[in-house]
Design a protein around this motif. Structure first.
Motif, PDB file in Angstrom:
ATOM      1  N   LYS A  28       0.713  -1.269  -0.058  1.00 30.15           N
ATOM      2  CA  LYS A  28       0.096  -0.117   0.080  1.00 30.15           C
ATOM      3  C   LYS A  28       0.891   1.387  -0.081  1.00 30.15           C
ATOM      4  CE  LYS A  28      -3.479  -2.579   2.710  1.00 30.15           C
ATOM      5  NZ  LYS A  28      -4.025  -2.697   4.147  1.00 30.15           N
ATOM      6  N   LYS A  29       1.889   1.229   0.508  1.00 25.66           N
ATOM      7  CA  LYS A  29       2.981   2.143   0.640  1.00 25.66           C
ATOM      8  C   LYS A  29       4.235   1.707   0.845  1.00 25.66           C
ATOM      9  CE  LYS A  29       2.105   3.724   5.478  1.00 25.66           C
ATOM     10  NZ  LYS A  29       1.613   4.598   6.597  1.00 25.66           N
ATOM     11  N   MET A  30       5.308   2.418   0.449  1.00 26.73           N
ATOM     12  CA  MET A  30       6.684   1.994   0.529  1.00 26.73           C
ATOM     13  C   MET A  30       7.552   2.699   1.876  1.00 26.73           C
ATOM     14  SD  MET A  30       7.761   2.011  -3.772  1.00 26.73           S
ATOM     15  CE  MET A  30       9.321   1.144  -3.245  1.00 26.73           C
ATOM     16  N   TYR A  31       6.697   3.610   2.393  1.00 21.00           N
ATOM     17  CA  TYR A  31       7.778   3.877   3.563  1.00 21.00           C
ATOM     18  C   TYR A  31       6.581   4.686   4.581  1.00 21.00           C
ATOM     19  CZ  TYR A  31       5.688   8.660   2.105  1.00 21.00           C
ATOM     20  OH  TYR A  31       4.903   9.840   1.590  1.00 21.00           O
ATOM     21  N   GLY A  32       6.803   5.062   5.726  1.00 20.62           N
ATOM     22  CA  GLY A  32       6.053   5.532   6.735  1.00 20.62           C
ATOM     23  C   GLY A  32       7.117   6.494   7.552  1.00 20.62           C
ATOM     24  N   ASP A  33       6.516   7.098   8.688  1.00 18.92           N
ATOM     25  CA  ASP A  33       7.317   7.648   9.612  1.00 18.92           C
ATOM     26  C   ASP A  33       8.172   6.913  10.416  1.00 18.92           C
ATOM     27  OD1 ASP A  33       6.263  10.217   9.321  1.00 18.92           O
ATOM     28  OD2 ASP A  33       4.713  10.039  10.967  1.00 18.92           O
ATOM     29  N   GLY A  34       9.411   6.776  10.128  1.00 20.80           N
ATOM     30  CA  GLY A  34      10.291   5.903  10.769  1.00 20.80           C
ATOM     31  C   GLY A  34      11.064   4.679   9.983  1.00 20.80           C
ATOM     32  N   PHE A  35      10.242   4.654   8.681  1.00 24.43           N
ATOM     33  CA  PHE A  35      10.740   3.364   8.094  1.00 24.43           C
ATOM     34  C   PHE A  35      10.645   3.503   6.676  1.00 24.43           C
ATOM     35  CE2 PHE A  35       6.094   2.607   8.320  1.00 24.43           C
ATOM     36  CZ  PHE A  35       5.812   2.241   7.143  1.00 24.43           C
ATOM     37  N   ALA A  36      11.328   2.431   5.848  1.00 27.18           N
ATOM     38  CA  ALA A  36      11.221   2.503   4.463  1.00 27.18           C
ATOM     39  C   ALA A  36      11.150   1.017   3.955  1.00 27.18           C
ATOM     40  CB  ALA A  36      12.338   3.368   3.723  1.00 27.18           C
ATOM     41  N   LEU A  37      10.479   0.494   3.066  1.00 26.50           N
ATOM     42  CA  LEU A  37      10.484  -0.682   2.565  1.00 26.50           C
ATOM     43  C   LEU A  37      11.407  -0.873   1.434  1.00 26.50           C
ATOM     44  CD1 LEU A  37       6.665  -1.652   2.801  1.00 26.50           C
ATOM     45  CD2 LEU A  37       8.411  -1.828   4.606  1.00 26.50           C
ATOM     46  N   THR A  38      12.281  -1.916   1.231  1.00 19.95           N
ATOM     47  CA  THR A  38      13.139  -2.153   0.002  1.00 19.95           C
ATOM     48  C   THR A  38      13.001  -3.415  -0.498  1.00 19.95           C
ATOM     49  OG1 THR A  38      15.052  -2.570   1.250  1.00 19.95           O
ATOM     50  CG2 THR A  38      14.586  -0.425   1.147  1.00 19.95           C
ATOM     51  N   GLY A  39      13.565  -3.481  -1.583  1.00 28.06           N
ATOM     52  CA  GLY A  39      13.605  -5.036  -2.179  1.00 28.06           C
ATOM     53  C   GLY A  39      12.353  -5.610  -2.147  1.00 28.06           C
ATOM     54  N   ASN A  40      12.423  -6.869  -2.079  1.00 30.49           N
ATOM     55  CA  ASN A  40      11.078  -7.594  -2.098  1.00 30.49           C
ATOM     56  C   ASN A  40      10.222  -7.387  -1.124  1.00 30.49           C
ATOM     57  OD1 ASN A  40      12.433  -8.702  -4.420  1.00 30.49           O
ATOM     58  ND2 ASN A  40      12.649 -10.831  -3.552  1.00 30.49           N
ATOM     59  N   SER A  41      10.417  -6.740  -0.125  1.00 28.02           N
ATOM     60  CA  SER A  41       9.670  -6.447   0.987  1.00 28.02           C
ATOM     61  C   SER A  41       8.758  -5.428   0.423  1.00 28.02           C
ATOM     62  CB  SER A  41      10.384  -5.887   2.378  1.00 28.02           C
ATOM     63  OG  SER A  41      11.115  -4.867   1.991  1.00 28.02           O
ATOM     64  N   SER A  42       8.960  -4.770  -0.627  1.00 31.19           N
ATOM     65  CA  SER A  42       7.830  -3.824  -1.005  1.00 31.19           C
ATOM     66  C   SER A  42       7.318  -4.666  -2.446  1.00 31.19           C
ATOM     67  CB  SER A  42       8.606  -2.377  -1.379  1.00 31.19           C
ATOM     68  OG  SER A  42       9.763  -2.299  -2.137  1.00 31.19           O
ATOM     69  N   GLU A  43       8.266  -4.366  -3.552  1.00 26.81           N
ATOM     70  CA  GLU A  43       7.614  -5.182  -4.650  1.00 26.81           C
ATOM     71  C   GLU A  43       8.450  -6.161  -5.333  1.00 26.81           C
ATOM     72  OE1 GLU A  43       5.120  -3.545  -6.986  1.00 26.81           O
ATOM     73  OE2 GLU A  43       4.511  -1.832  -5.582  1.00 26.81           O
ATOM     74  N   PHE A  44       7.813  -7.108  -5.737  1.00 31.06           N
ATOM     75  CA  PHE A  44       8.385  -8.000  -6.584  1.00 31.06           C
ATOM     76  C   PHE A  44       7.580  -8.569  -7.819  1.00 31.06           C
ATOM     77  CE2 PHE A  44       9.466 -12.381  -7.926  1.00 31.06           C
ATOM     78  CZ  PHE A  44      10.811 -12.031  -8.097  1.00 31.06           C
ATOM     79  N   LEU A  45       8.379  -8.245  -8.920  1.00 28.55           N
ATOM     80  CA  LEU A  45       7.494  -8.338 -10.042  1.00 28.55           C
ATOM     81  C   LEU A  45       7.466  -9.881 -10.723  1.00 28.55           C
ATOM     82  CD1 LEU A  45       8.543  -5.103 -11.850  1.00 28.55           C
ATOM     83  CD2 LEU A  45       6.561  -5.487 -10.422  1.00 28.55           C
ATOM     84  N   ASP A  46       8.531 -10.189 -11.378  1.00 21.72           N
ATOM     85  CA  ASP A  46       8.754 -11.495 -12.062  1.00 21.72           C
ATOM     86  C   ASP A  46      10.130 -11.756 -12.470  1.00 21.72           C
ATOM     87  OD1 ASP A  46       6.453 -13.429 -13.719  1.00 21.72           O
ATOM     88  OD2 ASP A  46       8.475 -13.195 -14.876  1.00 21.72           O
ATOM     89  N   PRO A  47      10.474 -12.799 -12.650  1.00 21.70           N
ATOM     90  CA  PRO A  47      11.939 -13.203 -12.804  1.00 21.70           C
ATOM     91  C   PRO A  47      12.399 -13.120 -14.248  1.00 21.70           C
ATOM     92  CG  PRO A  47      10.780 -15.347 -12.151  1.00 21.70           C
ATOM     93  CD  PRO A  47       9.818 -14.261 -12.127  1.00 21.70           C
ATOM     94  N   VAL A  48      11.260 -12.862 -15.146  1.00 21.91           N
ATOM     95  CA  VAL A  48      11.833 -12.861 -16.599  1.00 21.91           C
ATOM     96  C   VAL A  48      12.789 -12.146 -17.076  1.00 21.91           C
ATOM     97  CG1 VAL A  48      10.091 -11.387 -17.282  1.00 21.91           C
ATOM     98  CG2 VAL A  48      10.946 -13.267 -18.959  1.00 21.91           C
ATOM     99  N   PHE A  49      12.920 -10.839 -16.498  1.00 22.83           N
ATOM    100  CA  PHE A  49      13.968 -10.017 -16.719  1.00 22.83           C
ATOM    101  C   PHE A  49      15.068  -9.854 -15.784  1.00 22.83           C
ATOM    102  CE2 PHE A  49      10.410  -8.448 -19.643  1.00 22.83           C
ATOM    103  CZ  PHE A  49      11.144  -9.443 -20.870  1.00 22.83           C
ATOM    104  N   SER A  50      15.055 -10.787 -14.753  1.00 22.03           N
ATOM    105  CA  SER A  50      16.197 -10.713 -13.835  1.00 22.03           C
ATOM    106  C   SER A  50      16.090  -9.344 -12.789  1.00 22.03           C
ATOM    107  CB  SER A  50      17.427 -10.989 -14.209  1.00 22.03           C
ATOM    108  OG  SER A  50      17.340 -12.154 -14.711  1.00 22.03           O
TER     109      SER A  50
END
Length: 418
Positions: free
Chosen positions: A283-305
């Motif tokens: 729903k969101k990638m950050y908030g007060d005091g935190f940020a989400l990175t990598g697969n903890s936020s978005e993961f798409l598909d392995p076809v283009f690595s």
């Protein structure tokens, strides 16, 4: 309960977490990294793209990785029956690295994690996050070690690089459905006893079995090769009548005219692992005091690595923005973090969607090749998805489908149904 006080808590010691930790450490920030698992451990995401090299270099992790002599990835090959399309990263539109690596992630991640430890960063393995509470931007995180002991970690900021563990999305109810159709994969490693000599034996390849089904072949420098099949979840489930992952992968290999001889009957080095409906969003990638990175936020598909590249891109960016904010410089997390990352994610999302519609495959395999178009697509596949000088980035949402439609109009027998 014991307590620790740090500037930044990083959850997860994968590529995103190590890049964040190493960069902030060299800037004098007090770091704590907690990792739920014990390294080395098997994880998917063994094919990198050149954009990640910028991050490893800036985080001062390149040298330790380069010393491992991982297989160099100079491009990528796509196979469809007798048709072959090869992208060479040295012949791309955007400036940037011309190569990267294809890696056994157990060795790759462990190399980075041990380098982080060598630098003097506090990295604690086999420690699981139990709860997180925020008071303003300050947080208190309770972690449990392998003996079951609890500890409080007080931090001014959290970077969640927990990958598939998705710690903060789970604890803070941030998960939301992906915009991509449900796909799944099954993969393992084999001793590549029939590996050909020369480039053919080392080249990463994607063998298209059906429009939405493909086999990956990722050779490593240690003589092993990663094999995986990807497709709609229903198709992947149909490969075995009793949910036997080994049987399913063997049946997928049987479908490959190109690789059947090389891999028929090879022994799997570990029980094939299944990742079901792997695409994720938040729903969101950050908030007060935190940020989400990598697969903890978005993961798409392995076809283009793209997975590791988005992990390191977001990990490096989150670290830089925290550092900026800690120095009293205002940060607009929405525009500088979310909107920036979403632009790159949107480009790759389009390419993934158009891959599975078949439109992008039409462009890949069209003959004669258009060298200019190929160079511009190659830059996207290399991860330079923020270069809006490239029309295949700037106009990604309609350019691929429009060009595929024109090609189909020119030759409907060659490209039916598009």
């Amino acid at each position: 309960m014991t307590q620790e006080f740090v500037d930044v808590l990083i959850i997860g010691a994968g590529p995103s977490g190590c890049v964040s930790a190493s960069y902030l450490h060299k800037k004098g920030v007090k770091i704590k990294v907690v990792e739920k698992t014990k390294f080395p451990r098997i994880v998917v995401g063994e094919s990198l793209i050149p954009r990640v090299m910028d991050h490893f270099a800036e985080a001062e992790l390149f040298e330790c990785l380069d010393a491992m002599n991982f297989e160099k990835k100079l491009g990528a090959r796509f196979i469809r029956g007798e048709e072959i399309c090869v992208f060479d990263f040295s012949n791309k539109f955007s400036e940037g690295w011309d190569w990267t690596w294809q890696v056994p992630r157990a060795d790759f991640d462990n190399t980075m994690a041990q380098e982080v430890v060598r630098k003097g960063i506090d990295l604690e393995f086999e420690s699981e996050v139990v709860s997180v509470t925020f008071e303003g931007k300050n947080s208190t995180t309770v972690v449990k070690d392998k003996e079951g002991n609890l500890k409080e970690i007080h931090a001014k900021f959290i970077i969640d690089s927990s990958g598939y563990g998705r710690v903060l999305p789970r604890l803070l109810d941030l998960d939301t459905p992906s915009k991509l159709d449900p796909h799944s994969s099954i993969f393992t490693h084999v001793v590549d006893v029939n590996r050909p000599e020369g480039v053919e034996g080392t080249m990463i390849s994607f063998d298209i079995l059906e429009t939405e089904v493909w086999l990956w072949v990722i050779p490593f420098s240690n003589g092993n090769t990663s094999l995986g099949v990807v497709g709609p979840t229903d198709f992947i489930n149909s490969l075995s009548t009793d949910k036997d992952n080994a049987e399913a992968l063997k049946n997928a290999i049987q479908l490959s005219d190109y690789y059947i001889k090389r891999f028929k009957g090879v022994d799997f080095l570990f029980e094939p692992i299944k990742l079901e409906n792997y695409s994720r969003s938040v729903k969101k990638m950050y908030g007060d005091g935190f940020a989400l990175t990598g697969n903890s936020s978005e993961f798409l598909d392995p076809v283009f690595s793209s997975g590791v590249a988005f992990a390191t891109e977001s990990g490096m960016l989150a670290a830089k923005l925290y550092l900026k904010e800690s120095q009293g410089i205002p940060v607009d997390w929405e525009s500088e973090f979310t909107e920036y990352m979403k632009r790159g994610i949107a480009v790759f999302t389009t390419y993934v969607k158009e891959w599975y519609t078949g439109n992008l495959q039409t462009l890949f395999f069209h003959q004669p090749e258009n060298p200019d178009v190929k160079r511009k697509i190659c830059a996207v596949l290399a991860g330079y998805v923020w270069d809006e000088e490239n029309p295949f980035v700037k106009k990604h949402d309609n350019l691929i489908k429009n060009m595929a439609h024109l090609l189909q109009m020119e030759n409907p027998q060659k490209n039916p149904g598009l």
